[in-house]
Design a protein around this motif. Structure first.
Motif, PDB file in Angstrom:
ATOM      1  N   GLY A   1       0.469   9.345  11.172  1.00 17.69           N
ATOM      2  CA  GLY A   1      -0.427   8.609  12.061  1.00 17.69           C
ATOM      3  C   GLY A   1      -0.673   7.176  11.643  1.00 17.69           C
ATOM      4  O   GLY A   1      -1.306   6.421  12.378  1.00 17.69           O
ATOM      5  N   PHE A   2      -0.182   6.764  10.474  1.00 22.23           N
ATOM      6  CA  PHE A   2      -0.435   5.409   9.987  1.00 22.23           C
ATOM      7  C   PHE A   2       0.665   4.446  10.438  1.00 22.23           C
ATOM      8  O   PHE A   2       1.849   4.810  10.481  1.00 22.23           O
ATOM      9  CB  PHE A   2      -0.506   5.382   8.458  1.00 22.23           C
TER      10      PHE A   2
ATOM     11  N   ALA B   1      -1.908  -4.597   6.921  1.00 19.69           N
ATOM     12  CA  ALA B   1      -2.970  -3.593   7.011  1.00 19.69           C
ATOM     13  C   ALA B   1      -2.342  -2.251   7.345  1.00 19.69           C
ATOM     14  O   ALA B   1      -1.365  -2.174   8.097  1.00 19.69           O
ATOM     15  CB  ALA B   1      -3.983  -3.978   8.083  1.00 19.69           C
ATOM     16  N   LEU B   2      -2.908  -1.185   6.803  1.00 20.09           N
ATOM     17  CA  LEU B   2      -2.460   0.172   7.078  1.00 20.09           C
ATOM     18  C   LEU B   2      -3.529   0.837   7.940  1.00 20.09           C
ATOM     19  O   LEU B   2      -4.655   1.054   7.483  1.00 20.09           O
ATOM     20  CB  LEU B   2      -2.255   0.931   5.765  1.00 20.09           C
ATOM     21  N   VAL B   3      -3.183   1.117   9.187  1.00 17.68           N
ATOM     22  CA  VAL B   3      -4.141   1.622  10.174  1.00 17.68           C
ATOM     23  C   VAL B   3      -3.672   2.983  10.673  1.00 17.68           C
ATOM     24  O   VAL B   3      -2.495   3.161  11.011  1.00 17.68           O
ATOM     25  CB  VAL B   3      -4.270   0.652  11.370  1.00 17.68           C
TER      26      VAL B   3
ATOM     27  N   SER C   1      -8.579   4.009  12.276  1.00 19.86           N
ATOM     28  CA  SER C   1      -9.373   3.805  11.066  1.00 19.86           C
ATOM     29  C   SER C   1      -8.499   3.180   9.993  1.00 19.86           C
ATOM     30  O   SER C   1      -7.271   3.245  10.063  1.00 19.86           O
ATOM     31  CB  SER C   1      -9.947   5.136  10.563  1.00 19.86           C
ATOM     32  N   TRP C   2      -9.170   2.601   8.977  1.00 18.48           N
ATOM     33  CA  TRP C   2      -8.442   1.945   7.896  1.00 18.48           C
ATOM     34  C   TRP C   2      -9.349   1.697   6.710  1.00 18.48           C
ATOM     35  O   TRP C   2     -10.554   1.964   6.766  1.00 18.48           O
ATOM     36  CB  TRP C   2      -7.848   0.614   8.373  1.00 18.48           C
ATOM     37  N   VAL C   3      -8.747   1.236   5.614  1.00 18.92           N
ATOM     38  CA  VAL C   3      -9.470   0.594   4.530  1.00 18.92           C
ATOM     39  C   VAL C   3      -9.231  -0.897   4.730  1.00 18.92           C
ATOM     40  O   VAL C   3      -8.085  -1.360   4.715  1.00 18.92           O
ATOM     41  CB  VAL C   3      -8.965   1.046   3.150  1.00 18.92           C
TER      42      VAL C   3
END
Length: 398
Positions: free
Chosen positions: A369-370, A326-328, A316-318
Motif C-alpha cells: 500500500g505504500f 516521502a513514503l505514503v 498516512s505517513w511519517v
C-alpha cells in the motif's frame, strides 16, 4: 557470472516517466536548473562563468580537479568533530550511483557480511548480495520515525561483518538520522573495526527538522577513519544532468583502493561536468542554490502535508524531515491497496506518476500500500498532480 536482481525502481521509472502528459512526482531530484539559472544565482557578478571554452578536452584530472575535490570535501565538514577533510580524501565519480557501486565493488566480496538499513535504495543491499556477501536488513520502524535502532545492531552483527550501510537523509522515507544516533553507530562499528558507509546523496537538504534538532553532520565528521560517504550534484543540488558525484573517506588507503578499481571503468569524469559542478559549489553560488532548494522543499512539503491531512482516512505517513521523498500508504476501505496496481491505475486515469514501494523498496509485502512521492519538483507540477490525485481518491478510494 555475477547475478544481480533487476533494479526495480529504476526500471519502473524508465518504463513510465516518458508517458505522454505525465505529471511526474516520482522524480527524486530537487527541480532541475540550467547553467543560465546557476549564473543568475551567483552573488558575485564579476566571477568567471562555469565553463572554460579554451580548455583542451583531455581526460583531465583523473581523480577530479583539485577545485572540485576541495569544494566537495568542504561539504562534509559541517558540524565536524574532526580535522577538516582534504581534497585528497575525495574521488570524483559519474554520479552517486557509480560512487555507491564502486564502494561496494571494491570493499565487499564473498565471505563478507553487510548490515544495511531498510528500506533504502535497492542498490545498497542488492549489489553486496550480487558480489557474494551476505546481507542483514536493519529494518526501520514507523513508530521510531524511521530512525534506526542502534540497540538492534548487536543482534545483526556477525564475526565477518565488513560494513554497516546507512542512508542519511533516507530514501524513500525522508527521515533523518540525528547526530546522537550517528555517534552510536560509529562507536559500535569502531569497537569492531567495521566500515561505516553512508549514502549522503540527499544531504545537506535538511529542510524540515524539529526546532530542537540540528542538521546532523556527515558520518565523516565523527572522527572514525574507516568511514566512507557518497554524494552527488543530482538530488540536493538539482543538477542531475551533469552526472557528477563523489566518494569521500578519512582513510587514504580506501580512496587509493577505490581509485585503482575505477581505472577499469570510467578513468575520469568529463572536464565539462567537473567545471559546472565546481562552479555550483563555489561560495557565491552554493548558498543561493541550497536556499532555493530548501525553500522549494519546505513549500512543497507543506502542500503535501495538507493533502495527507485532508485525506487521513485514506492515506498516512511519517512526515519527512529532509531530502526530497516521502513514503505514503494508501488504503481502500481500511485495507492497504496493491501499490503496484494502484500506481498504474492512477497513472492511467490521471497521468500522475509516483513509485510503488513493494516492488521498488521491499521484499514481498513489506510495504504493501505504500508509494514513494518525490515532492521537490516544480511547485506547479505538484499542485496539478495533487488536484488530480484528489479527484482519483474521491472517485475510487472513498
Amino acid at each position: 557470472m555475477v547475478k544481480i536482481k533487476p533494479f526495480e525502481v529504476e526500471q519502473w521509472m524508465d518504463r513510465l516517466e516518458t508517458t505522454p502528459g505525465v505529471l511526474n512526482i516520482a522524480e527524486t531530484c530537487a527541480a532541475s536548473i540550467s547553467i543560465d539559472d546557476l549564473m543568475h544565482m551567483c552573488e558575485d557578478k564579476n566571477a568567471p562563468g562555469p565553463l572554460s571554452l579554451s580548455t583542451k578536452l583531455t581526460y583531465g584530472a583523473i581523480r577530479g580537479s583539485e577545485t572540485l575535490r576541495r569544494r566537495a570535501a568542504a561539504l562534509f565538514d559541517r558540524a565536524s568533530d574532526a580535522a577538516p577533510l582534504e581534497a585528497d580524501n575525495v574521488l570524483i565519480t559519474q554520479g552517486a550511483i557509480a560512487a555507491n557501486f564502486l564502494v561496494l565493488y571494491t570493499l565487499v566480496g564473498p565471505g563478507d557480511h553487510v548490515i544495511c538499513v531498510y528500506p533504502t535504495y535497492q542498490q545498497l543491499y542488492a549489489v553486496p548480495e550480487s558480489l557474494g556477501a551476505s546481507v542483514s536488513l536493519w529494518k526501520l520502524k514507523r513508530e521510531n520515525g524511521h530512525v534506526p535502532d542502534v540497540g538492534e545492531l548487536e543482534g545483526l552483527v556477525e564475526a565477518n561483518t565488513k560494513m554497516i550501510i546507512i542512508n542519511n537523509p533516507n530514501n524513500p522515507t525522508g527521515s533523518t538520522i540525528p547526530k546522537s544516533v550517528l555517534k552510536e553507530i560509529v562507536a559500535f562499528a569502531k569497537a569492531r573495526n567495521i566500515i561505516v558507509f553512508s549514502d549522503e546523496v540527499y544531504s545537506p537538504l535538511y529542510h524540515s527538522l524539529p526546532p530542537d534538532q540540528d542538521a546532523p553532520p556527515s558520518v565523516l565528521a565523527l572522527g572514525y577513519e574507516k568511514t566512507v560517504a557518497t554524494g552527488s550534484m543530482s538530488k540536493a543540488f538539482a543538477l542531475a544532468g551533469i552526472r557528477t558525484g563523489w566518494i569521500a573517506s578519512r582513510d587514504p588507503a580506501i580512496i587509493d583502493a577505490l581509485a585503482a578499481a575505477r581505472d577499469y571503468t570510467t578513468i575520469s569524469v568529463s572536464q565539462l561536468d567537473d567545471q559546472v559542478a565546481s562552479y555550483a559549489l563555489s561560495e557565491p553560488v552554493l548558498g543561493p542554490l541550497l536556499a532555493r532548494n530548501r525553500q522549494l522543499a519546505q513549500a512543497n512539503l507543506g502542500m503535501l502535508s495538507a493533502f495527507v491531512e485532508r485525506h487521513a482516512g485514506v492515506c498516512s505517513w511519517v512526515t519527512p524531515t529532509a531530502g526530497t521523498t516521502a513514503l505514503v500508504q494508501f488504503k481502500r476501505g481500511g485495507v492497504p491497496v496493491d501499490d503496484a496496481s494502484f500506481v498504474l491505475d492512477v497513472l492511467d486515469k490521471t497521468k500522475v506518476l509516483f513509485m510503488p514501494a513493494s516492488p521498488c523498496f521491499g521484499h514481498g509485502k513489506d510495504f504493501k500500500g505504500f508509494v514513494r512521492i518525490g515532492y521537490v519538483c516544480e511547485t506547479e507540477v505538484l499542485v496539478d498532480a495533487l488536484v488530480k490525485l484528489e479527484g482519483y481518491i474521491d472517485d475510487y478510494l472513498t
